[in-house]
Write a protein that holds these residues in place. Structure first.
Motif, PDB file in Angstrom:
ATOM      1  N   MET A 155       1.110  -1.290  -0.325  1.00  0.00           N
ATOM      2  CA  MET A 155       0.083  -0.110  -0.124  1.00  0.00           C
ATOM      3  C   MET A 155       0.463   1.334  -0.269  1.00  0.00           C
ATOM      4  N   GLN A 156       2.010   1.506   0.772  1.00  0.00           N
ATOM      5  CA  GLN A 156       3.020   2.702   0.259  1.00  0.00           C
ATOM      6  C   GLN A 156       3.702   2.342  -0.455  1.00  0.00           C
ATOM      7  N   GLU A 157       4.064   1.920  -0.740  1.00  0.00           N
ATOM      8  CA  GLU A 157       4.671   1.812  -2.475  1.00  0.00           C
ATOM      9  C   GLU A 157       3.736   2.096  -3.568  1.00  0.00           C
ATOM     10  N   GLY A 196       0.875  14.236   2.821  1.00  0.00           N
ATOM     11  CA  GLY A 196       1.191  14.836   1.217  1.00  0.00           C
ATOM     12  C   GLY A 196      -0.310  14.208   0.222  1.00  0.00           C
ATOM     13  N   VAL A 197      -1.302  13.353   0.911  1.00  0.00           N
ATOM     14  CA  VAL A 197      -2.281  13.920   0.058  1.00  0.00           C
ATOM     15  C   VAL A 197      -3.675  13.583   1.249  1.00  0.00           C
ATOM     16  N   PRO A 198      -4.691  13.776   0.336  1.00  0.00           N
ATOM     17  CA  PRO A 198      -5.998  14.038   1.356  1.00  0.00           C
ATOM     18  C   PRO A 198      -5.951  12.519   1.733  1.00  0.00           C
ATOM     19  N   SER A 199      -7.055  12.197   3.366  1.00  0.00           N
ATOM     20  CA  SER A 199      -7.166  11.014   3.970  1.00  0.00           C
ATOM     21  C   SER A 199      -7.710  10.180   2.689  1.00  0.00           C
ATOM     22  N   GLN A 200      -9.471  10.889   2.702  1.00  0.00           N
ATOM     23  CA  GLN A 200     -10.125   9.935   1.896  1.00  0.00           C
ATOM     24  C   GLN A 200      -9.581   9.567   0.085  1.00  0.00           C
ATOM     25  N   LEU A 201      -8.090  10.132  -0.574  1.00  0.00           N
ATOM     26  CA  LEU A 201      -7.890   9.698  -1.777  1.00  0.00           C
ATOM     27  C   LEU A 201      -6.782   8.539  -1.474  1.00  0.00           C
ATOM     28  N   GLY A 202      -6.646   8.769  -0.373  1.00  0.00           N
ATOM     29  CA  GLY A 202      -5.556   7.862   0.162  1.00  0.00           C
ATOM     30  C   GLY A 202      -6.073   6.232  -0.201  1.00  0.00           C
ATOM     31  N   LYS A 203      -7.620   6.565   0.828  1.00  0.00           N
ATOM     32  CA  LYS A 203      -7.850   4.668   0.813  1.00  0.00           C
ATOM     33  C   LYS A 203      -8.221   4.389  -0.350  1.00  0.00           C
ATOM     34  N   THR A 204      -8.624   4.860  -2.154  1.00  0.00           N
ATOM     35  CA  THR A 204      -8.858   4.238  -2.425  1.00  0.00           C
ATOM     36  C   THR A 204      -7.483   3.883  -3.611  1.00  0.00           C
ATOM     37  N   VAL A 205      -5.755   3.904  -2.984  1.00  0.00           N
ATOM     38  CA  VAL A 205      -4.948   3.596  -3.103  1.00  0.00           C
ATOM     39  C   VAL A 205      -4.577   1.925  -2.930  1.00  0.00           C
ATOM     40  N   GLN A 206      -5.068   1.270  -4.221  1.00  0.00           N
ATOM     41  CA  GLN A 206      -4.594  -0.352  -3.696  1.00  0.00           C
ATOM     42  C   GLN A 206      -3.624  -1.314  -2.980  1.00  0.00           C
ATOM     43  N   PRO A 207      -3.285  -2.440  -2.760  1.00  0.00           N
ATOM     44  CA  PRO A 207      -3.767  -2.335  -2.148  1.00  0.00           C
ATOM     45  C   PRO A 207      -4.782  -2.030  -0.772  1.00  0.00           C
TER      46      PRO A 207
END
Length: 227
Positions: free
Chosen positions: A62-64, A152-163
């Motif tokens: 997820m971090q990558e 460095g990114v809005p939390s709601q956008l971070g939740k869209t990252v997979q996995p």
């Protein structure tokens, strides 16, 4: 003539030793009990290690993915990575210690218990118990009280990252399974440790009694030979 290494007959290493009739024949003191408990300690702790490895890999993936999708962003998860790394070390060490004792008990159940070998087994077992306990405590604290966080990114956008795994570690089922398995494994590691001490003390006493009996018989024989 069969090959010997450190006094151990290598010809005894054969698949027939794994038969239940051979493993549970009581040829060595508490042999059946040690087989069962050693295996439970190894299997459960290694299962906890595997679960921790999977959970850690998910957070790293997820971090990558986050940093490749949003350059300049950052995900903090060093605490869960550290706890998982210690769990991996604990699992490897448990497998080495009790795997070695398992195979010695399997192939050479009647080998002589020397004080040096007894000391090595006890020291390894104690260290294994302490490492697994440290892993249990640290992992439990991290999973139940800590959380990953993103910058460095809005939390709601971070939740869209997979996995997409929960930032709160206690909300991830694999983390909970990891902790439960690790504590359960530690119980059997402690039980294995107790068996190591009990069996070593018994075998050293038995060997000492046998040597004393042999010396006494030899003295009596020599004494009677003078007349």
């Amino acid at each position: 003539m069969p090959p010997y290494v450190f006094g151990l007959d290598l010809a005894k290493i054969r698949f027939s030793a794994f038969k239940s009739s051979n493993m549970f024949n009581g040829l060595s003191y508490l042999r059946s009990e040690r087989f069962i408990v050693y295996q439970l300690a190894m299997i459960i702790v290694v299962c906890a290690e595997s679960t921790a490895t999977y959970a850690m890999s998910r957070y790293l993936d997820m971090q990558e993915s986050l940093q490749s999708t949003y350059p300049g962003s950052y995900m903090y998860n060093n605490d869960i990575v550290g706890a998982a790394s210690l769990t991996i070390f604990a699992g490897v060490w448990t497998a080495i210690v009790y795997g070695t004792l398992f195979f010695f008990l399997l192939f050479w159940p009647d080998s002589r218990e020397t004080p040096f070998w007894a000391m090595v087994k006890k020291a390894s077992a104690i260290f294994c118990t302490l490492v697994v306990l440290a892993s249990c405590i640290w992992s439990t604290i991290v999973v139940t009280t800590k959380s990953a966080w993103i910058s460095g990114v809005p939390s709601q956008l971070g939740k869209t990252v997979q996995p997409n795994v929960p930032l709160m570690y206690s909300h991830y089922a694999h983390n909970i399974a990891w902790i439960v398995l690790l504590w359960l494994g530690w119980i059997f590691v402690v039980a294995s440790n107790v068996l190591v001490f009990i069996a070593s003390r018994h075998h050293i006493r038995s060997d000492s009694d046998n040597i004393s009996s042999s010396e006494r018989a030899l003295k009596e024989q020599n004494g009677s030979g003078r007349y």
